[in-house]
Design an enzyme around this catalytic site. Structure first.
Site: not given
Length: 193
Positions: A9, A11, A13-14, A70-71, A152, A179
């Protein structure tokens, strides 16, 4: 010297959140920092296969210890769909609004609204592959509620709550988060290796 762990990733922040969760035991590196500029494909129909595919590609390209995740949202009445197709359930435009509208339409009149969010992490450490996951059980609301979060979140009610993820602050959501549970499992795995 702190060992390096490449995350599939960019990202930041992640990345910070994960580094803190892993108690900074690893120097966390993004895809870009590892020299990978292309998007990693998610061509498979299961979260496990997509996570493995991304991690294996990273390992082949960098030769470094790495992990990917993966989510997906799995809806019982839809035979576990959208699952690995969650981001593009209503099409390649990857519109959260279109995805939520499609699920609400497909569940109209259905009393079984059970669903779960699931995150699968694939870790490759010294050439060995490990899989861990985290699950948040809940139900699909009959309509959208809340503007917070993403994906979602406005239609997902975690078990024991009367509010959707879309109505919760990030700190509240993380109490239930799939997560967060997956990364706690990753932390436990790393401590025991």
């Amino acid at each position: 010297m702190t060992p390096t762990l490449v995350f599939a990733s960019n990202n930041q922040n992640k990345l910070k959140e994960i580094a803190a969760l892993l108690e900074n035991a690893f120097e966390m590196v993004t895809l870009e920092e590892a020299g990978i500029t292309e998007d990693l494909p998610e061509p498979y129909f299961t979260l496990e296969e997509n996570a493995q595919s991304k991690a294996r590609y990273l390992y082949e390209q960098t030769g470094k210890n790495c992990f990917s995740e993966d989510t997906g949202l799995e809806v019982a009445a839809l035979n576990g769909m959208p699952g690995a197709l969650s981001a593009r359930y209503a099409g390649e435009q990857k519109s959260a609004n279109d995805n939520m509208a499609k699920i609400l339409h497909e569940l109209e009149g259905n009393t079984n609204r059970d669903a779960r969010f699931r995150t699968v992490i694939c870790l490759i450490l010294d050439g060995k592959e490990y899989l861990v996951d985290g699950v948040c059980e809940g139900t699909i609301a009959t309509e959208r509620s809340g503007e917070k979060g993403f994906g979602y979140d406005p239609i997902f009610l975690p078990n024991g709550e009367l509010r959707t993820f879309g109505e919760m602050e990030m700190e509240e959501k993380s109490q239930y988060s799939h997560r967060s549970k997956a990364f706690k499992s990753l932390k436990s795995l790393l401590k025991n290796l």
